[in-house]
Design a protein around this motif. Structure first.
Motif, PDB file in Angstrom:
ATOM      1  N   ASN A 207       0.836  -1.204   0.000  1.00  0.00           N
ATOM      2  CA  ASN A 207       0.000   0.000   0.000  1.00  0.00           C
ATOM      3  C   ASN A 207       0.873   1.257   0.000  1.00  0.00           C
ATOM      4  O   ASN A 207       0.616   2.195  -0.755  1.00  0.00           O
ATOM      5  CB  ASN A 207      -0.929  -0.011   1.211  1.00  0.00           C
ATOM      6  N   ASP A 208       1.911   1.283   0.828  1.00  0.00           N
ATOM      7  CA  ASP A 208       2.817   2.435   0.877  1.00  0.00           C
ATOM      8  C   ASP A 208       3.530   2.645  -0.460  1.00  0.00           C
ATOM      9  O   ASP A 208       3.735   3.780  -0.890  1.00  0.00           O
ATOM     10  CB  ASP A 208       3.849   2.257   1.989  1.00  0.00           C
TER      11      ASP A 208
ATOM     12  N   ILE B 206      -5.373  -1.166   7.780  1.00  0.00           N
ATOM     13  CA  ILE B 206      -4.497  -2.338   7.709  1.00  0.00           C
ATOM     14  C   ILE B 206      -3.855  -2.598   9.066  1.00  0.00           C
ATOM     15  O   ILE B 206      -3.795  -3.747   9.525  1.00  0.00           O
ATOM     16  CB  ILE B 206      -3.425  -2.158   6.611  1.00  0.00           C
TER      17      ILE B 206
ATOM     18  N   LEU C 280      -6.266   3.902   4.120  1.00  0.00           N
ATOM     19  CA  LEU C 280      -6.158   2.457   4.308  1.00  0.00           C
ATOM     20  C   LEU C 280      -5.067   2.070   5.305  1.00  0.00           C
ATOM     21  O   LEU C 280      -5.134   0.988   5.895  1.00  0.00           O
ATOM     22  CB  LEU C 280      -5.876   1.765   2.977  1.00  0.00           C
ATOM     23  N   ARG C 281      -4.075   2.903   5.478  1.00  0.00           N
ATOM     24  CA  ARG C 281      -2.954   2.566   6.367  1.00  0.00           C
ATOM     25  C   ARG C 281      -3.421   2.210   7.772  1.00  0.00           C
ATOM     26  O   ARG C 281      -3.052   1.144   8.290  1.00  0.00           O
ATOM     27  CB  ARG C 281      -1.930   3.698   6.407  1.00  0.00           C
TER      28      ARG C 281
ATOM     29  N   GLN D  52      -5.726   6.054  -0.275  1.00  0.00           N
ATOM     30  CA  GLN D  52      -4.906   4.945   0.209  1.00  0.00           C
ATOM     31  C   GLN D  52      -4.261   5.269   1.549  1.00  0.00           C
ATOM     32  O   GLN D  52      -3.998   4.357   2.327  1.00  0.00           O
ATOM     33  CB  GLN D  52      -3.853   4.569  -0.825  1.00  0.00           C
TER      34      GLN D  52
END
Length: 84
Positions: free
Chosen positions: A28-29, A69, A65-66, A62
């Motif tokens: 993701n990163d 997760i 999203l961090r 996104q």
């Protein structure tokens, strides 16, 4: 015992992903960095500025999203069929 890896078969290859939530976070990163880098380059050209803005929006989404997760890793719920 909690299984901390994911196993994927692709053709003749067998891929084992240890610590799958950390791997997902790292992927993701990587995508976030790509969207912001490409979006930044697009801002050099007036004709591509609109696309660059959308890449910034994608990268920002996104970033949301961090923590999801991380929370999924910390609050991992699994079914224990042996207890039933």
């Amino acid at each position: 015992m909690l299984k901390r890896k994911a196993e994927i078969d692709i053709g003749t290859d067998h891929i084992i992903v240890e610590r799958r939530y950390r791997a997902l976070g790292a992927f993701n990163d990587l995508l976030i960095a790509m969207w912001f880098l490409i979006g930044s380059v697009f801002f050099f050209y007036n004709s591509m500025m609109n696309n660059g803005t959308w890449l910034f929006v994608a990268g920002s989404l996104q970033l949301l999203l961090r923590p999801v997760i991380t929370l999924a890793e910390l609050i991992h719920v699994r079914r224990d069929h042996a207890r039933r």
